[in-house]
Design a protein around this motif. Structure first.
Motif, PDB file in Angstrom:
ATOM      1  N   GLN A  96       0.722  -1.281   0.041  1.00 21.35           N
ATOM      2  CA  GLN A  96      -0.009   0.106   0.004  1.00 21.35           C
ATOM      3  C   GLN A  96       0.903   1.121   0.003  1.00 21.35           C
ATOM      4  O   GLN A  96       0.561   2.217  -0.768  1.00 21.35           O
ATOM      5  CB  GLN A  96      -0.945   0.110   1.249  1.00 21.35           C
ATOM      6  CG  GLN A  96      -1.970  -0.869   1.132  1.00 21.35           C
ATOM      7  CD  GLN A  96      -2.783  -1.339   2.644  1.00 21.35           C
ATOM      8  OE1 GLN A  96      -2.575  -0.087   3.254  1.00 21.35           O
ATOM      9  NE2 GLN A  96      -3.659  -2.305   2.829  1.00 21.35           N
ATOM     10  N   PHE A  97       1.989   1.255   0.580  1.00 20.06           N
ATOM     11  CA  PHE A  97       2.766   2.397   0.751  1.00 20.06           C
ATOM     12  C   PHE A  97       3.652   2.674  -0.811  1.00 20.06           C
ATOM     13  O   PHE A  97       3.346   3.657  -0.938  1.00 20.06           O
ATOM     14  CB  PHE A  97       3.924   2.142   1.907  1.00 20.06           C
ATOM     15  CG  PHE A  97       5.212   3.168   1.751  1.00 20.06           C
ATOM     16  CD1 PHE A  97       4.850   4.394   2.346  1.00 20.06           C
ATOM     17  CD2 PHE A  97       6.397   2.750   1.214  1.00 20.06           C
ATOM     18  CE1 PHE A  97       5.964   5.299   2.412  1.00 20.06           C
ATOM     19  CE2 PHE A  97       7.286   4.033   1.181  1.00 20.06           C
ATOM     20  CZ  PHE A  97       7.287   5.004   1.799  1.00 20.06           C
ATOM     21  N   GLU A  98       3.955   1.545  -1.311  1.00 18.69           N
ATOM     22  CA  GLU A  98       4.568   1.663  -2.644  1.00 18.69           C
ATOM     23  C   GLU A  98       3.461   2.110  -3.516  1.00 18.69           C
ATOM     24  O   GLU A  98       3.810   2.908  -4.472  1.00 18.69           O
ATOM     25  CB  GLU A  98       5.055   0.278  -2.953  1.00 18.69           C
ATOM     26  CG  GLU A  98       6.459  -0.358  -2.363  1.00 18.69           C
ATOM     27  CD  GLU A  98       7.515   0.772  -2.477  1.00 18.69           C
ATOM     28  OE1 GLU A  98       7.623   1.431  -3.485  1.00 18.69           O
ATOM     29  OE2 GLU A  98       8.084   0.716  -1.228  1.00 18.69           O
ATOM     30  N   LYS A  99       2.547   1.503  -3.370  1.00 18.45           N
ATOM     31  CA  LYS A  99       1.382   2.246  -4.349  1.00 18.45           C
ATOM     32  C   LYS A  99       1.091   3.816  -4.321  1.00 18.45           C
ATOM     33  O   LYS A  99       0.854   4.381  -5.262  1.00 18.45           O
ATOM     34  CB  LYS A  99       0.039   1.265  -4.082  1.00 18.45           C
ATOM     35  CG  LYS A  99      -1.020   1.623  -5.021  1.00 18.45           C
ATOM     36  CD  LYS A  99      -2.270   0.909  -4.633  1.00 18.45           C
ATOM     37  CE  LYS A  99      -3.588   1.202  -5.800  1.00 18.45           C
ATOM     38  NZ  LYS A  99      -4.563   0.428  -5.139  1.00 18.45           N
ATOM     39  N   ARG A 100       0.818   4.049  -2.933  1.00 15.88           N
ATOM     40  CA  ARG A 100       0.758   5.448  -2.749  1.00 15.88           C
ATOM     41  C   ARG A 100       1.976   6.465  -2.985  1.00 15.88           C
ATOM     42  O   ARG A 100       1.708   7.585  -3.807  1.00 15.88           O
ATOM     43  CB  ARG A 100       0.316   6.001  -1.110  1.00 15.88           C
ATOM     44  CG  ARG A 100      -0.903   5.331  -0.834  1.00 15.88           C
ATOM     45  CD  ARG A 100      -1.124   5.972   0.525  1.00 15.88           C
ATOM     46  NE  ARG A 100      -0.406   5.459   1.755  1.00 15.88           N
ATOM     47  CZ  ARG A 100      -0.524   4.477   2.344  1.00 15.88           C
ATOM     48  NH1 ARG A 100      -1.627   3.742   2.401  1.00 15.88           N
ATOM     49  NH2 ARG A 100       0.448   4.144   3.273  1.00 15.88           N
ATOM     50  N   LYS A 101       3.070   5.919  -2.931  1.00 12.12           N
ATOM     51  CA  LYS A 101       4.058   6.331  -3.657  1.00 12.12           C
ATOM     52  C   LYS A 101       4.328   6.658  -5.186  1.00 12.12           C
ATOM     53  O   LYS A 101       4.809   7.891  -5.331  1.00 12.12           O
ATOM     54  CB  LYS A 101       5.497   5.638  -2.990  1.00 12.12           C
ATOM     55  CG  LYS A 101       6.925   6.256  -3.390  1.00 12.12           C
ATOM     56  CD  LYS A 101       7.912   5.519  -2.843  1.00 12.12           C
ATOM     57  CE  LYS A 101       9.256   6.037  -3.361  1.00 12.12           C
ATOM     58  NZ  LYS A 101      10.439   5.100  -2.674  1.00 12.12           N
ATOM     59  N   ILE A 102       4.115   5.597  -5.789  1.00 11.89           N
ATOM     60  CA  ILE A 102       4.103   5.711  -7.150  1.00 11.89           C
ATOM     61  C   ILE A 102       2.680   6.775  -7.712  1.00 11.89           C
ATOM     62  O   ILE A 102       3.091   7.364  -8.782  1.00 11.89           O
ATOM     63  CB  ILE A 102       3.523   4.377  -7.910  1.00 11.89           C
ATOM     64  CG1 ILE A 102       4.662   3.377  -7.374  1.00 11.89           C
ATOM     65  CG2 ILE A 102       3.529   4.385  -9.217  1.00 11.89           C
ATOM     66  CD1 ILE A 102       4.798   1.964  -7.889  1.00 11.89           C
ATOM     67  N   TYR A 108       3.078  14.125  -9.530  1.00 15.90           N
ATOM     68  CA  TYR A 108       4.022  15.273  -9.698  1.00 15.90           C
ATOM     69  C   TYR A 108       4.897  15.312 -10.685  1.00 15.90           C
ATOM     70  O   TYR A 108       6.072  16.007 -10.815  1.00 15.90           O
ATOM     71  CB  TYR A 108       4.588  15.590  -8.196  1.00 15.90           C
ATOM     72  CG  TYR A 108       3.853  15.773  -7.296  1.00 15.90           C
ATOM     73  CD1 TYR A 108       3.185  17.114  -6.910  1.00 15.90           C
ATOM     74  CD2 TYR A 108       3.433  15.221  -5.860  1.00 15.90           C
ATOM     75  CE1 TYR A 108       2.281  17.653  -5.985  1.00 15.90           C
ATOM     76  CE2 TYR A 108       2.637  15.435  -4.901  1.00 15.90           C
ATOM     77  CZ  TYR A 108       2.152  16.653  -4.991  1.00 15.90           C
ATOM     78  OH  TYR A 108       1.308  17.053  -4.080  1.00 15.90           O
ATOM     79  N   GLN A 109       4.831  14.333 -11.594  1.00 13.26           N
ATOM     80  CA  GLN A 109       5.955  14.140 -12.542  1.00 13.26           C
ATOM     81  C   GLN A 109       5.805  15.122 -13.602  1.00 13.26           C
ATOM     82  O   GLN A 109       4.562  15.375 -14.249  1.00 13.26           O
ATOM     83  CB  GLN A 109       5.481  12.831 -13.296  1.00 13.26           C
ATOM     84  CG  GLN A 109       6.599  12.293 -14.241  1.00 13.26           C
ATOM     85  CD  GLN A 109       8.102  11.870 -13.609  1.00 13.26           C
ATOM     86  OE1 GLN A 109       8.084  11.353 -12.502  1.00 13.26           O
ATOM     87  NE2 GLN A 109       9.074  12.215 -14.318  1.00 13.26           N
ATOM     88  N   GLY A 110       6.759  15.658 -13.742  1.00  8.44           N
ATOM     89  CA  GLY A 110       7.078  16.996 -15.005  1.00  8.44           C
ATOM     90  C   GLY A 110       6.396  18.075 -14.556  1.00  8.44           C
ATOM     91  O   GLY A 110       6.422  19.362 -15.326  1.00  8.44           O
ATOM     92  N   VAL A 111       5.712  18.396 -13.073  1.00  5.94           N
ATOM     93  CA  VAL A 111       5.215  19.485 -13.001  1.00  5.94           C
ATOM     94  C   VAL A 111       5.850  20.289 -11.534  1.00  5.94           C
ATOM     95  O   VAL A 111       5.345  21.621 -11.222  1.00  5.94           O
ATOM     96  CB  VAL A 111       3.762  19.428 -12.358  1.00  5.94           C
ATOM     97  CG1 VAL A 111       2.862  19.007 -13.733  1.00  5.94           C
ATOM     98  CG2 VAL A 111       3.249  18.346 -11.524  1.00  5.94           C
ATOM     99  N   ARG A 188      13.260  12.587  -8.064  1.00  4.19           N
ATOM    100  CA  ARG A 188      13.450  11.675  -6.794  1.00  4.19           C
ATOM    101  C   ARG A 188      14.952  11.449  -6.407  1.00  4.19           C
ATOM    102  O   ARG A 188      15.496  11.370  -7.312  1.00  4.19           O
ATOM    103  CB  ARG A 188      12.682  10.555  -7.417  1.00  4.19           C
ATOM    104  CG  ARG A 188      11.031  10.655  -7.321  1.00  4.19           C
ATOM    105  CD  ARG A 188      10.357   9.281  -7.408  1.00  4.19           C
ATOM    106  NE  ARG A 188      10.638   8.444  -8.800  1.00  4.19           N
ATOM    107  CZ  ARG A 188      11.248   7.234  -8.808  1.00  4.19           C
ATOM    108  NH1 ARG A 188      11.341   6.755  -7.340  1.00  4.19           N
ATOM    109  NH2 ARG A 188      11.621   6.776  -9.741  1.00  4.19           N
ATOM    110  N   LYS A 189      14.940  11.045  -5.416  1.00  3.73           N
ATOM    111  CA  LYS A 189      16.286  10.785  -4.587  1.00  3.73           C
ATOM    112  C   LYS A 189      16.940   9.744  -5.499  1.00  3.73           C
ATOM    113  O   LYS A 189      18.163   9.856  -5.629  1.00  3.73           O
ATOM    114  CB  LYS A 189      16.219  10.484  -3.113  1.00  3.73           C
ATOM    115  CG  LYS A 189      17.460  10.258  -2.566  1.00  3.73           C
ATOM    116  CD  LYS A 189      17.368  10.080  -0.749  1.00  3.73           C
ATOM    117  CE  LYS A 189      18.572   9.946  -0.133  1.00  3.73           C
ATOM    118  NZ  LYS A 189      18.353   9.788   1.214  1.00  3.73           N
TER     119      LYS A 189
END
Length: 277
Positions: A96-102, A108-111, A188-189
């Motif tokens: 669930q954490f990985e899903k929310r992270k993705i 926010y990708q590209g913005v 991202r890091k």
């Protein structure tokens, strides 16, 4: 893999600290044949707000999940689900954490822009004001340390990639207050680490190519010490003469022999005759 797992143990939470096993049994007794139940309590004997109940059949357990989830109890809505082992529950939480992270990354990708070299006087409101002319800003944040001093960088997030790209083009290198800004798409890091690692590998590869080219030049044009010098003949070795060289005679002849070979009537350049011996 997508098949629904059958279960008989049900996890129930949000029923508050006043729950005991007698009241818990009263809550679930009409949902099926209860084999066992337990209210998890603290060291002081107070309910931690959750518990477990085991039914005889999977159908009864599923019925309990359906009817208990969302039910009002002591002013709160209950939540019920299949009881899981600790390792399985941790795996689900991780997924669930990985899903929310993705989802957050894609959102926010590209913005999202990274802005650095900010003057110490720049705050959130001023940052938003300066970037607002290029599009709709959803957030603008100057990063602060624990003493509320600016760290010199921040983030500006737009509503579309086109707006963010325009802001990068227009604001990168522009003087804001007293410093030229650096503006780029935020990474991202993991992406930033991968990019730095790739740049490092490129530098190493370039250095190795230069070293290899230098070695090739040294092979084509060796240093003076690399030439082979034939050693001088030692005193015990005989000089190197071929039989032809030994038979050759010098072109010069003794003066007396030259005079004997001249004819008796040969004149000198001054008009006189050469005297005979």
């Amino acid at each position: 893999g997508n098949q629904i797992k059958k279960f008989t143990n049900v996890y129930v939470k949000n029923f508050g600290e006043d729950m005991d096993e007698a009241r818990f049994k009263e809550l679930v007794d009409n949902l099926g044949k209860v084999l066992s139940l337990k209210v998890v309590t603290s060291d002081g004997g107070r309910s931690k707000g959750f518990g477990f109940v085991s039914f005889e059949t999977p159908e009864e357990a599923q019925k309990a999940v359906d009817e208990l989830t969302g039910k009002e109890w002591n002013g709160q809505k209950l939540y019920a689900a299949r009881a899981q082992k600790k390792a399985e529950r941790q795996m689900d939480l991780k997924q669930q954490f990985e899903k929310r992270k993705i989802e957050r990354i894609n959102r926010y990708q590209g913005v999202n822009l990274y802005v650095k070299n900010l003057d110490d006087t720049v705050d959130d409101a001023y940052l938003r004001e300066q970037f607002s002319q290029y599009g709709t800003i959803t957030s603008a944040k100057v990063m602060m340390d624990d003493k509320e001093n600016s760290k010199g960088f921040g983030f500006v997030c737009y509503s579309s990639p086109e707006e963010a790209t325009k802001a990068v083009t227009e604001m990168n290198g522009r003087i804001l207050v007293s410093k030229p800004l650096y503006v780029a798409l935020a990474q991202r890091k993991e992406e930033r680490k991968a990019q730095l690692a790739a740049q490092h590998m490129q530098r190493i590869a370039g250095m190795r190519m230069q070293q290899a080219a230098g070695q090739q030049v040294n092979q084509v044009f060796p240093q003076a010490g690399a030439f082979y010098m034939q050693p001088l003949a030692q005193a015990s070795q005989r000089p190197f003469f071929t039989p032809q060289m030994q038979q050759m005679r010098p072109r010069w002849q003794p003066m007396q022999q030259q005079q004997q070979m001249r004819p008796s009537g040969m004149q000198m350049p001054g008009g006189g005759q050469v005297p005979r011996a």
